[in-house]
Design a protein around this motif. Sequence first.
Motif, PDB file in Angstrom:
ATOM      1  N   THR A 193       0.651  -1.117  -0.148  1.00 46.98           N
ATOM      2  CA  THR A 193       0.040  -0.130   0.068  1.00 46.98           C
ATOM      3  C   THR A 193       0.998   1.253   0.089  1.00 46.98           C
ATOM      4  O   THR A 193       0.516   2.136  -0.524  1.00 46.98           O
ATOM      5  CB  THR A 193      -1.041  -0.036   1.139  1.00 46.98           C
ATOM      6  OG1 THR A 193      -0.231  -0.183   2.351  1.00 46.98           O
ATOM      7  CG2 THR A 193      -2.188  -1.157   1.048  1.00 46.98           C
ATOM      8  N   ALA A 194       2.120   1.185   0.619  1.00 46.80           N
ATOM      9  CA  ALA A 194       3.036   2.402   0.491  1.00 46.80           C
ATOM     10  C   ALA A 194       3.724   2.637  -0.585  1.00 46.80           C
ATOM     11  O   ALA A 194       3.421   3.694  -1.278  1.00 46.80           O
ATOM     12  CB  ALA A 194       4.111   2.132   1.828  1.00 46.80           C
ATOM     13  N   ALA A 195       3.955   1.730  -1.399  1.00 43.11           N
ATOM     14  CA  ALA A 195       4.428   1.586  -2.844  1.00 43.11           C
ATOM     15  C   ALA A 195       3.173   2.324  -3.764  1.00 43.11           C
ATOM     16  O   ALA A 195       3.651   2.981  -4.679  1.00 43.11           O
ATOM     17  CB  ALA A 195       5.009   0.228  -3.401  1.00 43.11           C
ATOM     18  N   TRP A 196       2.068   1.653  -3.459  1.00 44.41           N
ATOM     19  CA  TRP A 196       1.049   2.016  -4.358  1.00 44.41           C
ATOM     20  C   TRP A 196       0.501   3.644  -4.059  1.00 44.41           C
ATOM     21  O   TRP A 196       0.397   4.336  -5.266  1.00 44.41           O
ATOM     22  CB  TRP A 196      -0.397   1.126  -4.067  1.00 44.41           C
ATOM     23  CG  TRP A 196      -1.572   1.711  -4.782  1.00 44.41           C
ATOM     24  CD1 TRP A 196      -1.930   1.623  -6.080  1.00 44.41           C
ATOM     25  CD2 TRP A 196      -2.399   2.701  -4.207  1.00 44.41           C
ATOM     26  NE1 TRP A 196      -3.059   2.213  -6.076  1.00 44.41           N
ATOM     27  CE2 TRP A 196      -3.494   2.791  -5.245  1.00 44.41           C
ATOM     28  CE3 TRP A 196      -2.916   3.251  -2.963  1.00 44.41           C
ATOM     29  CZ2 TRP A 196      -4.812   3.600  -5.010  1.00 44.41           C
ATOM     30  CZ3 TRP A 196      -3.800   3.977  -2.739  1.00 44.41           C
ATOM     31  CH2 TRP A 196      -4.948   4.120  -3.626  1.00 44.41           C
ATOM     32  N   ALA A 197       0.522   4.052  -2.941  1.00 44.38           N
ATOM     33  CA  ALA A 197       0.248   5.412  -2.634  1.00 44.38           C
ATOM     34  C   ALA A 197       1.309   6.286  -3.276  1.00 44.38           C
ATOM     35  O   ALA A 197       1.062   7.316  -3.774  1.00 44.38           O
ATOM     36  CB  ALA A 197       0.295   5.584  -0.932  1.00 44.38           C
ATOM     37  N   GLU A 198       2.710   5.809  -2.927  1.00 42.74           N
ATOM     38  CA  GLU A 198       3.831   6.620  -3.616  1.00 42.74           C
ATOM     39  C   GLU A 198       3.729   6.725  -5.338  1.00 42.74           C
ATOM     40  O   GLU A 198       3.750   7.900  -5.626  1.00 42.74           O
ATOM     41  CB  GLU A 198       5.037   5.964  -3.302  1.00 42.74           C
ATOM     42  CG  GLU A 198       6.373   6.892  -3.812  1.00 42.74           C
ATOM     43  CD  GLU A 198       7.443   6.088  -3.428  1.00 42.74           C
ATOM     44  OE1 GLU A 198       8.378   5.780  -4.203  1.00 42.74           O
ATOM     45  OE2 GLU A 198       7.579   5.835  -1.897  1.00 42.74           O
TER      46      GLU A 198
END
Length: 192
Positions: free
Chosen positions: A144-149
């Motif tokens: 989810t952190a990679a997706w948000a970034e």
Amino acid sequence: MAVVQNVKYQQPRSRQTAPPPRRQSLPQVNRNRSFALYLLLSIVTFSGYHYWFLSGWVQDLNIVCKKDGEKTLGVGWMILLSLATLGVYKYVWLAGIIDRMYNNADDLGAEIRQDGESFFLWVIPVVGYFIAMYFAIRDMNRLTAAWAEQAAAPRKRPEQPARPAAAEHRPEASALPKEQHSTPIAERGTLL
């Protein structure tokens, strides 16, 4: 006696620029799941929190992995199918979630090492379920952190080739004598 007419007075319109385009807001996904909180609340609520946690997890997974065209079934279906299969489907469902995370990790630029098979290996011993859930929660946080970034990064517009000159668009224009270019259409006698 004077006659009064109702005249609407319009104020002059000011030259206002259009407001800047609104940036499309991203769907909210939980990027900070806590294994310790999951474990504690699952024990205190007699697994009630466990199912609520999984429900939020699946919703976020369906948002983050939308590009793959799949959709993970919700917790309600998982519970029904687990009852029909004497609890086996829950582990198959969880392994499917972890495989989906693993398959989408490269596209999103996240480092995820656990796939469905390794999840099953951890689940075999009793304590292994908690270790497998720890890894799964950690990997979902990474995903989810990679997706948000990636979603927050400005998108580059693809470069368009340079447009050819106007004469290249109209080959007949370069073939005409210079006088005809400035001659009105009605004087030429043809519409072309």
